[in-house]
Design a protein around this motif. Structure first.
Motif, PDB file in Angstrom:
ATOM      1  N   LYS A 126       0.935  12.753 -11.633  1.00 36.35           N
ATOM      2  CA  LYS A 126       1.921  11.919 -10.942  1.00 36.35           C
ATOM      3  C   LYS A 126       1.402  11.436  -9.593  1.00 36.35           C
ATOM      4  O   LYS A 126       1.720  10.321  -9.165  1.00 36.35           O
ATOM      5  N   ALA A 127       0.593  12.233  -8.919  1.00 35.86           N
ATOM      6  CA  ALA A 127      -0.009  11.793  -7.665  1.00 35.86           C
ATOM      7  C   ALA A 127      -0.870  10.558  -7.909  1.00 35.86           C
ATOM      8  O   ALA A 127      -0.802   9.583  -7.152  1.00 35.86           O
ATOM      9  N   TYR A 128      -1.636  10.573  -8.990  1.00 37.72           N
ATOM     10  CA  TYR A 128      -2.475   9.421  -9.325  1.00 37.72           C
ATOM     11  C   TYR A 128      -1.607   8.214  -9.683  1.00 37.72           C
ATOM     12  O   TYR A 128      -1.880   7.094  -9.255  1.00 37.72           O
ATOM     13  N   ILE A 129      -0.563   8.450 -10.443  1.00 35.76           N
ATOM     14  CA  ILE A 129       0.354   7.376 -10.847  1.00 35.76           C
ATOM     15  C   ILE A 129       0.993   6.726  -9.620  1.00 35.76           C
ATOM     16  O   ILE A 129       1.036   5.501  -9.495  1.00 35.76           O
ATOM     17  N   ILE A 130       1.464   7.545  -8.702  1.00 36.18           N
ATOM     18  CA  ILE A 130       2.101   7.029  -7.495  1.00 36.18           C
ATOM     19  C   ILE A 130       1.080   6.293  -6.627  1.00 36.18           C
ATOM     20  O   ILE A 130       1.356   5.199  -6.114  1.00 36.18           O
ATOM     21  N   ALA A 131      -0.107   6.861  -6.486  1.00 34.25           N
ATOM     22  CA  ALA A 131      -1.149   6.241  -5.666  1.00 34.25           C
ATOM     23  C   ALA A 131      -1.531   4.861  -6.178  1.00 34.25           C
ATOM     24  O   ALA A 131      -1.900   3.982  -5.402  1.00 34.25           O
ATOM     25  N   ASN A 132      -1.404   4.675  -7.491  1.00 35.96           N
ATOM     26  CA  ASN A 132      -1.799   3.403  -8.090  1.00 35.96           C
ATOM     27  C   ASN A 132      -0.619   2.533  -8.483  1.00 35.96           C
ATOM     28  O   ASN A 132      -0.774   1.567  -9.231  1.00 35.96           O
ATOM     29  N   MET A 150       0.832  -1.184   0.000  1.00 31.12           N
ATOM     30  CA  MET A 150       0.000   0.000   0.000  1.00 31.12           C
ATOM     31  C   MET A 150       0.879   1.252   0.000  1.00 31.12           C
ATOM     32  O   MET A 150       1.887   1.303   0.697  1.00 31.12           O
ATOM     33  N   VAL A 151       0.488   2.216  -0.766  1.00 34.50           N
ATOM     34  CA  VAL A 151       1.233   3.470  -0.850  1.00 34.50           C
ATOM     35  C   VAL A 151       0.919   4.326   0.376  1.00 34.50           C
ATOM     36  O   VAL A 151      -0.243   4.442   0.786  1.00 34.50           O
ATOM     37  N   ASP A 152       1.956   4.909   0.935  1.00 36.92           N
ATOM     38  CA  ASP A 152       1.788   5.799   2.087  1.00 36.92           C
ATOM     39  C   ASP A 152       0.931   6.996   1.665  1.00 36.92           C
ATOM     40  O   ASP A 152       1.326   7.760   0.778  1.00 36.92           O
ATOM     41  N   PRO A 153      -0.235   7.197   2.279  1.00 42.27           N
ATOM     42  CA  PRO A 153      -1.118   8.308   1.892  1.00 42.27           C
ATOM     43  C   PRO A 153      -0.461   9.678   2.036  1.00 42.27           C
ATOM     44  O   PRO A 153      -0.811  10.618   1.318  1.00 42.27           O
ATOM     45  N   ASP A 154       0.505   9.793   2.949  1.00 38.26           N
ATOM     46  CA  ASP A 154       1.190  11.075   3.122  1.00 38.26           C
ATOM     47  C   ASP A 154       1.956  11.482   1.862  1.00 38.26           C
ATOM     48  O   ASP A 154       2.081  12.672   1.566  1.00 38.26           O
ATOM     49  N   ILE A 155       2.471  10.507   1.143  1.00 42.20           N
ATOM     50  CA  ILE A 155       3.192  10.807  -0.104  1.00 42.20           C
ATOM     51  C   ILE A 155       2.234  11.392  -1.131  1.00 42.20           C
ATOM     52  O   ILE A 155       2.563  12.374  -1.801  1.00 42.20           O
ATOM     53  N   ILE A 156       1.043  10.831  -1.221  1.00 43.92           N
ATOM     54  CA  ILE A 156       0.047  11.336  -2.162  1.00 43.92           C
ATOM     55  C   ILE A 156      -0.366  12.749  -1.757  1.00 43.92           C
ATOM     56  O   ILE A 156      -0.474  13.643  -2.610  1.00 43.92           O
ATOM     57  N   ILE A 157      -0.569  12.962  -0.481  1.00 45.90           N
ATOM     58  CA  ILE A 157      -0.941  14.290   0.014  1.00 45.90           C
ATOM     59  C   ILE A 157       0.150  15.303  -0.311  1.00 45.90           C
ATOM     60  O   ILE A 157      -0.143  16.439  -0.704  1.00 45.90           O
ATOM     61  N   GLU A 158       1.406  14.898  -0.190  1.00 46.56           N
ATOM     62  CA  GLU A 158       2.520  15.799  -0.535  1.00 46.56           C
ATOM     63  C   GLU A 158       2.462  16.206  -2.007  1.00 46.56           C
ATOM     64  O   GLU A 158       2.668  17.375  -2.340  1.00 46.56           O
ATOM     65  N   TRP A 159       2.204  15.246  -2.885  1.00 53.81           N
ATOM     66  CA  TRP A 159       2.124  15.546  -4.319  1.00 53.81           C
ATOM     67  C   TRP A 159       0.940  16.455  -4.627  1.00 53.81           C
ATOM     68  O   TRP A 159       1.066  17.403  -5.402  1.00 53.81           O
ATOM     69  N   ILE A 160      -0.196  16.173  -4.018  1.00 56.00           N
ATOM     70  CA  ILE A 160      -1.384  17.011  -4.238  1.00 56.00           C
ATOM     71  C   ILE A 160      -1.144  18.420  -3.688  1.00 56.00           C
ATOM     72  O   ILE A 160      -1.511  19.413  -4.324  1.00 56.00           O
ATOM     73  N   THR A 161      -0.509  18.512  -2.540  1.00 56.76           N
ATOM     74  CA  THR A 161      -0.220  19.818  -1.943  1.00 56.76           C
ATOM     75  C   THR A 161       0.685  20.638  -2.852  1.00 56.76           C
ATOM     76  O   THR A 161       0.428  21.830  -3.088  1.00 56.76           O
ATOM     77  N   LYS A 162       1.736  20.020  -3.393  1.00 55.32           N
ATOM     78  CA  LYS A 162       2.639  20.733  -4.307  1.00 55.32           C
ATOM     79  C   LYS A 162       1.890  21.148  -5.581  1.00 55.32           C
ATOM     80  O   LYS A 162       2.092  22.247  -6.093  1.00 55.32           O
ATOM     81  N   ALA A 163       1.045  20.261  -6.080  1.00 52.43           N
ATOM     82  CA  ALA A 163       0.257  20.590  -7.269  1.00 52.43           C
ATOM     83  C   ALA A 163      -0.678  21.759  -6.977  1.00 52.43           C
ATOM     84  O   ALA A 163      -0.811  22.683  -7.793  1.00 52.43           O
ATOM     85  N   ASP A 164      -1.314  21.728  -5.812  1.00 51.30           N
ATOM     86  CA  ASP A 164      -2.211  22.822  -5.424  1.00 51.30           C
ATOM     87  C   ASP A 164      -1.464  24.147  -5.308  1.00 51.30           C
ATOM     88  O   ASP A 164      -1.999  25.202  -5.664  1.00 51.30           O
TER      89      ASP A 164
END
Length: 141
Positions: free
Chosen positions: A48-54, A1-15
Protein backbone atom coordinates in the motif's frame (compact mmCIF):
# COMPACT_ATOMS: atom_id res chain seq x y z
CA UNK A 1 3.09 14.97 -5.64
CA UNK A 2 2.44 12.66 -2.72
CA UNK A 3 3.54 13.94 0.68
CA UNK A 4 6.65 11.85 1.53
CA UNK A 5 5.64 11.84 5.20
CA UNK A 6 2.59 9.74 4.33
CA UNK A 7 4.79 7.14 2.66
CA UNK A 8 7.14 7.14 5.64
CA UNK A 9 4.15 6.58 7.95
CA UNK A 10 3.06 3.53 5.93
CA UNK A 11 6.59 2.11 5.83
CA UNK A 12 7.01 2.72 9.56
CA UNK A 13 3.77 0.86 10.36
CA UNK A 14 4.79 -1.97 8.04
CA UNK A 15 8.20 -2.15 9.72
CA UNK A 16 6.52 -2.33 13.13
CA UNK A 17 4.45 -5.34 12.06
CA UNK A 18 7.47 -6.96 10.42
CA UNK A 19 9.77 -6.42 13.40
CA UNK A 20 7.15 -7.59 15.90
CA UNK A 21 6.74 -10.84 13.97
CA UNK A 22 10.47 -11.25 13.31
CA UNK A 23 11.47 -10.78 16.95
CA UNK A 24 8.82 -13.20 18.20
CA UNK A 25 9.83 -15.74 15.56
CA UNK A 26 13.56 -15.44 16.27
CA UNK A 27 12.96 -15.66 20.03
CA UNK A 28 11.11 -18.89 19.24
CA UNK A 29 7.84 -17.74 20.72
CA UNK A 30 5.11 -20.33 20.05
CA UNK A 31 2.58 -17.79 18.75
CA UNK A 32 2.87 -18.88 15.12
CA UNK A 33 -0.63 -17.76 14.16
CA UNK A 34 0.01 -14.22 15.40
CA UNK A 35 3.50 -14.16 13.89
CA UNK A 36 2.12 -15.18 10.50
CA UNK A 37 -0.65 -12.60 10.78
CA UNK A 38 1.81 -9.76 11.43
CA UNK A 39 3.98 -10.82 8.50
CA UNK A 40 0.82 -10.68 6.36
CA UNK A 41 0.00 -7.23 7.70
CA UNK A 42 3.50 -5.93 7.02
CA UNK A 43 3.31 -7.09 3.40
CA UNK A 44 -0.05 -5.40 2.95
CA UNK A 45 1.30 -2.10 4.29
CA UNK A 46 4.48 -2.23 2.18
CA UNK A 47 2.41 -2.75 -0.98
CA UNK A 48 0.00 0.00 0.00
CA UNK A 49 2.92 2.37 0.60
CA UNK A 50 4.00 1.78 -3.00
CA UNK A 51 0.43 2.20 -4.25
CA UNK A 52 0.01 5.48 -2.40
CA UNK A 53 3.44 6.75 -3.48
CA UNK A 54 2.50 6.15 -7.10
CA UNK A 55 -1.07 7.49 -6.85
CA UNK A 56 -2.57 4.19 -7.94
CA UNK A 57 -5.73 4.64 -5.87
CA UNK A 58 -5.99 3.45 -2.29
CA UNK A 59 -8.34 0.54 -1.62
CA UNK A 60 -9.34 -0.76 1.82
CA UNK A 61 -8.62 -4.41 1.04
CA UNK A 62 -6.30 -7.09 2.36
CA UNK A 63 -6.11 -9.16 -0.82
CA UNK A 64 -2.37 -9.24 -1.46
CA UNK A 65 -2.58 -10.59 -5.03
CA UNK A 66 -4.94 -7.73 -5.94
CA UNK A 67 -2.65 -5.18 -4.32
CA UNK A 68 0.27 -6.70 -6.21
CA UNK A 69 -1.68 -6.49 -9.46
CA UNK A 70 -2.25 -2.81 -8.77
CA UNK A 71 1.51 -2.28 -8.24
CA UNK A 72 2.22 -4.18 -11.46
CA UNK A 73 0.19 -1.66 -13.45
CA UNK A 74 3.20 0.63 -13.47
CA UNK A 75 6.03 -1.81 -12.75
CA UNK A 76 5.82 -5.35 -14.12
CA UNK A 77 8.80 -6.44 -12.02
CA UNK A 78 6.37 -6.64 -9.07
CA UNK A 79 5.08 -9.86 -10.62
CA UNK A 80 8.10 -11.65 -9.19
CA UNK A 81 6.43 -11.29 -5.77
CA UNK A 82 3.38 -13.28 -6.88
CA UNK A 83 4.26 -16.46 -4.98
CA UNK A 84 5.07 -14.49 -1.82
CA UNK A 85 1.74 -12.66 -2.00
CA UNK A 86 -0.17 -15.90 -2.59
CA UNK A 87 1.57 -17.50 0.38
CA UNK A 88 0.80 -14.63 2.74
CA UNK A 89 -2.72 -14.11 1.42
CA UNK A 90 -3.80 -17.55 2.64
CA UNK A 91 -2.84 -16.56 6.19
CA UNK A 92 -5.08 -13.53 6.69
CA UNK A 93 -8.43 -15.12 7.61
CA UNK A 94 -7.09 -18.28 9.21
CA UNK A 95 -4.67 -16.44 11.50
CA UNK A 96 -7.14 -13.76 12.49
CA UNK A 97 -10.40 -15.60 13.11
CA UNK A 98 -11.59 -19.00 14.30
CA UNK A 99 -12.34 -21.12 11.25
CA UNK A 100 -14.34 -24.30 10.74
CA UNK A 101 -11.44 -26.23 9.20
CA UNK A 102 -8.23 -27.45 10.80
CA UNK A 103 -5.39 -24.95 10.68
CA UNK A 104 -1.86 -25.63 11.82
CA UNK A 105 0.46 -22.67 12.06
CA UNK A 106 3.82 -24.30 12.66
CA UNK A 107 7.33 -22.96 12.89
CA UNK A 108 7.73 -23.97 9.23
CA UNK A 109 4.67 -21.94 8.21
CA UNK A 110 5.96 -18.95 10.21
CA UNK A 111 9.36 -19.27 8.53
CA UNK A 112 7.69 -19.32 5.11
CA UNK A 113 5.67 -16.22 6.03
CA UNK A 114 8.86 -14.56 7.28
CA UNK A 115 10.65 -15.20 3.98
CA UNK A 116 7.71 -13.96 1.92
CA UNK A 117 7.23 -10.80 3.98
CA UNK A 118 10.96 -10.13 3.91
CA UNK A 119 11.04 -10.46 0.11
CA UNK A 120 8.14 -8.02 -0.26
CA UNK A 121 9.68 -5.64 2.27
CA UNK A 122 13.08 -5.51 0.60
CA UNK A 123 11.61 -5.23 -2.89
CA UNK A 124 9.20 -2.38 -2.07
CA UNK A 125 11.76 -0.43 -0.05
CA UNK A 126 14.23 -0.67 -2.92
CA UNK A 127 11.56 0.55 -5.36
CA UNK A 128 10.70 3.45 -3.08
CA UNK A 129 14.39 4.08 -2.38
CA UNK A 130 13.48 4.22 1.29
CA UNK A 131 16.36 5.33 3.53
CA UNK A 132 15.78 2.41 5.94
CA UNK A 133 15.99 -0.17 3.15
CA UNK A 134 18.10 -3.16 3.97
CA UNK A 135 18.44 -6.21 1.79
CA UNK A 136 19.84 -8.39 4.54
CA UNK A 137 18.37 -7.11 7.79
CA UNK A 138 17.43 -10.45 9.23
CA UNK A 139 17.93 -14.13 8.76
CA UNK A 140 15.14 -16.68 9.09
CA UNK A 141 15.99 -20.26 9.96
Amino acid sequence: MVDPDIIIEWITKADEDFEFARINFEEEKPFFSQICFHFNQSAEKYLKAYIIANKLGFRKINNLPLLLKQCSLIDLSFNQLSEDCENLDTIYIEARYPVAWPVDFSKNEANRAYRSAENIRNFVKKKLKHPNSKDDTSKAE
